[in-house]
Design a protein around this motif. Structure first.
Motif, mmCIF file in Angstrom:
data_model
loop_
_atom_site.group_PDB
_atom_site.id
_atom_site.type_symbol
_atom_site.label_atom_id
_atom_site.label_comp_id
_atom_site.label_asym_id
_atom_site.label_seq_id
_atom_site.Cartn_x
_atom_site.Cartn_y
_atom_site.Cartn_z
ATOM 1 N N MET A 1 0.849 -1.178 0.000
ATOM 2 C CA MET A 1 0.000 0.000 0.000
ATOM 3 C C MET A 1 0.893 1.240 0.000
ATOM 4 S SD MET A 1 -3.013 0.866 2.647
ATOM 5 C CE MET A 1 -2.935 2.453 3.390
ATOM 6 N N SER A 2 0.468 2.265 -0.712
ATOM 7 C CA SER A 2 1.247 3.500 -0.717
ATOM 8 C C SER A 2 0.365 4.681 -0.330
ATOM 9 C CB SER A 2 1.894 3.752 -2.076
ATOM 10 O OG SER A 2 0.918 3.985 -3.052
ATOM 11 N N THR A 3 1.020 5.660 0.262
ATOM 12 C CA THR A 3 0.366 6.891 0.683
ATOM 13 C C THR A 3 1.126 8.048 0.078
ATOM 14 O OG1 THR A 3 -0.225 5.870 2.795
ATOM 15 C CG2 THR A 3 -0.304 8.281 2.691
ATOM 16 N N GLY A 28 6.258 0.952 10.305
ATOM 17 C CA GLY A 28 5.348 0.535 9.239
ATOM 18 C C GLY A 28 5.757 1.027 7.865
ATOM 19 N N GLU A 44 5.680 3.898 1.080
ATOM 20 C CA GLU A 44 5.244 2.516 0.913
ATOM 21 C C GLU A 44 5.153 1.847 2.279
ATOM 22 O OE1 GLU A 44 4.428 1.257 -2.043
ATOM 23 O OE2 GLU A 44 5.065 3.047 -3.134
ATOM 24 N N GLN A 46 2.452 0.392 5.610
ATOM 25 C CA GLN A 46 1.190 0.650 6.300
ATOM 26 C C GLN A 46 1.431 1.409 7.603
ATOM 27 O OE1 GLN A 46 -0.795 -3.150 6.598
ATOM 28 N NE2 GLN A 46 -1.623 -2.930 4.551
ATOM 29 N N ASP A 48 1.003 4.561 10.394
ATOM 30 C CA ASP A 48 -0.058 5.417 10.907
ATOM 31 C C ASP A 48 0.068 6.787 10.238
ATOM 32 O OD1 ASP A 48 -2.118 6.073 13.096
ATOM 33 O OD2 ASP A 48 -0.566 7.611 13.368
#
Length: 67
Positions: A1-3, A28, A44, A46, A48
């Motif tokens: 997952m990326s943010t 994370g 990249e 997970q 917070d």
């Protein structure tokens, strides 16, 4: 997952390096890449989200999650 984050206040390569290192220390996070020209970071893993934003603030910059 990326943010993706929008980072403001960076003006040089040192700023980019400082933000990159700060993001990579957040639990994370598997990897973080910061682009000085666009003011964006791709993180990249997970982590917070609040911890990511706090890490950037602690370095003296502002960040918002890019939606």
């Amino acid at each position: 997952m990326s943010t993706e984050l929008n980072i403001t206040g960076m003006t040089c390569g040192h700023c980019q390096t400082a933000v990159t290192k700060a993001l990579r220390t957040v639990p994370g996070v598997q990897n973080a890449q910061v682009d000085l020209q666009t003011g964006r970071a791709i993180v990249e893993g997970q982590p917070d989200l609040q911890a990511l934003l706090a890490a950037v603030r602690e370095e003296g910059y502002s960040a918002q999650v890019r939606r």
